[in-house]
Design an enzyme around this catalytic site. Structure first.
Site, PDB file in Angstrom:
ATOM      1  N   ASN A   9       8.793 -75.306   1.181  1.00  0.00           N
ATOM      2  CA  ASN A   9       9.152 -74.044   0.528  1.00  0.00           C
ATOM      3  C   ASN A   9       8.147 -73.800  -0.601  1.00  0.00           C
ATOM      4  O   ASN A   9       8.186 -74.488  -1.619  1.00  0.00           O
ATOM      5  CB  ASN A   9      10.588 -74.177  -0.005  1.00  0.00           C
ATOM      6  CG  ASN A   9      10.998 -73.011  -0.892  1.00  0.00           C
ATOM      7  OD1 ASN A   9      10.335 -71.964  -0.910  1.00  0.00           O
ATOM      8  ND2 ASN A   9      12.088 -73.193  -1.615  1.00  0.00           N
ATOM      9  N   LYS A  11       7.863 -71.261  -2.518  1.00  0.00           N
ATOM     10  CA  LYS A  11       8.418 -70.448  -3.620  1.00  0.00           C
ATOM     11  C   LYS A  11       7.429 -69.333  -4.000  1.00  0.00           C
ATOM     12  O   LYS A  11       6.719 -68.845  -3.131  1.00  0.00           O
ATOM     13  CB  LYS A  11       8.780 -71.353  -4.800  1.00  0.00           C
ATOM     14  CG  LYS A  11       9.654 -72.529  -4.339  1.00  0.00           C
ATOM     15  CD  LYS A  11      10.298 -73.296  -5.455  1.00  0.00           C
ATOM     16  CE  LYS A  11      11.134 -74.422  -4.865  1.00  0.00           C
ATOM     17  NZ  LYS A  11      11.880 -75.175  -5.856  1.00  0.00           N
ATOM     18  N   HIS A  96      19.375 -70.833  -1.336  1.00  0.00           N
ATOM     19  CA  HIS A  96      18.588 -71.754  -2.162  1.00  0.00           C
ATOM     20  C   HIS A  96      19.091 -71.684  -3.607  1.00  0.00           C
ATOM     21  O   HIS A  96      19.483 -70.615  -4.081  1.00  0.00           O
ATOM     22  CB  HIS A  96      17.101 -71.388  -2.089  1.00  0.00           C
ATOM     23  CG  HIS A  96      16.252 -72.423  -2.758  1.00  0.00           C
ATOM     24  ND1 HIS A  96      16.053 -72.440  -4.110  1.00  0.00           N
ATOM     25  CD2 HIS A  96      15.613 -73.508  -2.273  1.00  0.00           C
ATOM     26  CE1 HIS A  96      15.303 -73.490  -4.424  1.00  0.00           C
ATOM     27  NE2 HIS A  96      15.034 -74.158  -3.326  1.00  0.00           N
ATOM     28  N   GLU A  98      17.733 -71.489  -6.383  1.00  0.00           N
ATOM     29  CA  GLU A  98      17.127 -70.480  -7.269  1.00  0.00           C
ATOM     30  C   GLU A  98      17.686 -69.093  -6.971  1.00  0.00           C
ATOM     31  O   GLU A  98      17.793 -68.254  -7.866  1.00  0.00           O
ATOM     32  CB  GLU A  98      15.595 -70.530  -7.136  1.00  0.00           C
ATOM     33  CG  GLU A  98      15.042 -71.754  -7.861  1.00  0.00           C
ATOM     34  CD  GLU A  98      13.952 -72.501  -7.131  1.00  0.00           C
ATOM     35  OE1 GLU A  98      13.211 -71.875  -6.346  1.00  0.00           O
ATOM     36  OE2 GLU A  98      13.848 -73.727  -7.331  1.00  0.00           O
ATOM     37  N   GLU A 168      20.619 -79.967  -1.436  1.00  0.00           N
ATOM     38  CA  GLU A 168      19.663 -80.020  -2.535  1.00  0.00           C
ATOM     39  C   GLU A 168      20.430 -80.066  -3.858  1.00  0.00           C
ATOM     40  O   GLU A 168      20.843 -79.014  -4.371  1.00  0.00           O
ATOM     41  CB  GLU A 168      18.768 -78.782  -2.529  1.00  0.00           C
ATOM     42  CG  GLU A 168      17.951 -78.619  -1.263  1.00  0.00           C
ATOM     43  CD  GLU A 168      16.706 -77.770  -1.513  1.00  0.00           C
ATOM     44  OE1 GLU A 168      15.606 -78.281  -1.318  1.00  0.00           O
ATOM     45  OE2 GLU A 168      16.844 -76.614  -1.937  1.00  0.00           O
ATOM     46  N   GLY A 174      12.647 -79.806  -8.579  1.00  0.00           N
ATOM     47  CA  GLY A 174      11.540 -79.547  -9.493  1.00  0.00           C
ATOM     48  C   GLY A 174      11.589 -80.371 -10.763  1.00  0.00           C
ATOM     49  O   GLY A 174      10.853 -80.107 -11.713  1.00  0.00           O
ATOM     50  N   SER A 214      12.722 -82.926  -5.220  1.00  0.00           N
ATOM     51  CA  SER A 214      11.680 -83.873  -5.629  1.00  0.00           C
ATOM     52  C   SER A 214      11.313 -84.885  -4.545  1.00  0.00           C
ATOM     53  O   SER A 214      11.050 -86.048  -4.840  1.00  0.00           O
ATOM     54  CB  SER A 214      12.079 -84.584  -6.930  1.00  0.00           C
ATOM     55  OG  SER A 214      12.223 -83.644  -7.979  1.00  0.00           O
TER      56      SER A 214
HETATM   57  P1  PGA Z   1      11.160 -79.639  -5.239  1.00  0.00           P
HETATM   58  O1  PGA Z   1      11.907 -78.336  -4.648  1.00  0.00           O
HETATM   59  O2  PGA Z   1      10.704 -80.455  -4.046  1.00  0.00           O
HETATM   60  O3  PGA Z   1      10.027 -79.106  -6.054  1.00  0.00           O
HETATM   61  O4  PGA Z   1      12.164 -80.386  -6.046  1.00  0.00           O
HETATM   62  C1  PGA Z   1      12.754 -78.424  -3.540  1.00  0.00           C
HETATM   63  C2  PGA Z   1      13.319 -77.072  -3.204  1.00  0.00           C
HETATM   64  O5  PGA Z   1      13.570 -76.264  -4.117  1.00  0.00           O
HETATM   65  O6  PGA Z   1      13.531 -76.751  -2.012  1.00  0.00           O
END
Ligand code: PGA
Length: 253
Positions: A9, A11, A96, A98, A168, A174, A214
């Site tokens: 992803n 983003k 997701h 976000e 997640e 992140g 992560s």
């Molecule tokens: P990340 O994001 O690997 O940077 O933690 C995962 C995601 O948001 O799908």
């Protein structure tokens, strides 16, 4: 047998030139490699056509980060399932963290989006996961169960074969903090248990459940060796060819 999926992803990163260059490096990095998981790149809308062009002739698939649930019309700023499938897109992220916590999307809207993804002939990757304070309050399981029930209750058993789930934990996205393989494994087991109660044991057993938060080459093998974890939804580490290839080739690392 559930297939393994590694999805990146991107983003709101990488313009169409940068995205095309990364896609091309990933195609090259996977040439002649065998026994690969399914690989999916999920760029921004404006980068998607260039990435789809680079991936032609390869096995790598594309996904979109979002989608609107109506077919067409006066929905300024939105894109439809048909627009995405005309680009050869296979997957769409729904729920997701976000979109839930930064943009403010709730269960009703997510259910409408997931329905439209399925009706549009695409596969949703439906993301669930708890916030840190919910985990600390011992509510992680009930939060995830509610996220599953509120959105999947309108999906049939047959349609579930086209739905991919991603667990997640929001506190791991992140942040560099990964859930331990034990925590991830226990939540994946819980998700299968909820699926067997909403649908049946067969559906619970066949549903692909990815882990995200992560994921990097250093922890991919540990996470993915758990029998209940069917792959990864990768954010930050998907933006660099070396780290994303390291995760895709986790069996070799
Ligand atoms: P990340 O994001 O690997 O940077 O933690 C995962 C995601 O948001 O799908």
């Amino acid at each position: 047998m559930r297939r393994k999926i590694i999805a990146g992803n991107w983003k709101m990163n990488l313009d169409h030139r940068e995205g095309a260059a990364l896609a091309s490096t990933i195609v090259d990095g996977l040439k002649d490699k065998e026994d690969l998981p399914e690989v999916v790149l999920i760029p921004s809308f404006t980068t998607l056509p260039a990435v789809a062009g680079e991936l032609e002739g390869s096995e790598i698939l594309t996904g979109a980060q979002d989608m609107w649930y109506e077919k067409a019309g006066a929905f300024t700023g939105e894109v439809s399932a048909e627009m995405l499938s005309s680009l050869g897109c296979r997957y769409v992220l729904v729920g997701h963290s976000e979109r839930r916590h930064v943009i403010g999307e709730g269960a009703g809207l997510l259910a409408d989006k997931l329905r439209a993804v399925l009706d549009g002939g695409l596969s949703p990757i439906y993301c669930v996961g708890e916030l840190l304070d919910q985990r600390e309050a011992g509510k992680a399981e009930s939060v995830v169960e509610e996220q599953l029930r509120s959105v999947l209750s309108g999906v049939s058993r047959r349609e579930m074969s086209g739905v991919v789930l991603a667990y997640e934990p929001v506190w791991a996205i992140g942040t560099g903090k990964t859930a331990t393989p034990e925590d991830a494994s226990s939540m994946h087991g819980h998700i299968r248990d909820v699926l067997s109660r909403i649908f049946d044991a067969g559906t619970a057993d066949e549903t692909i459940i990815l882990y995200g938060g992560s994921v990097k080459p250093e922890n991919a093998t540990d996470l993915m060796s758990d029998p209940d974890i069917d792959g990864a939804l990768v954010g930050g580490a998907a933006l660099k060819a070396d780290s994303f290839l390291g995760i895709i080739l986790y069996r070799a690392t």
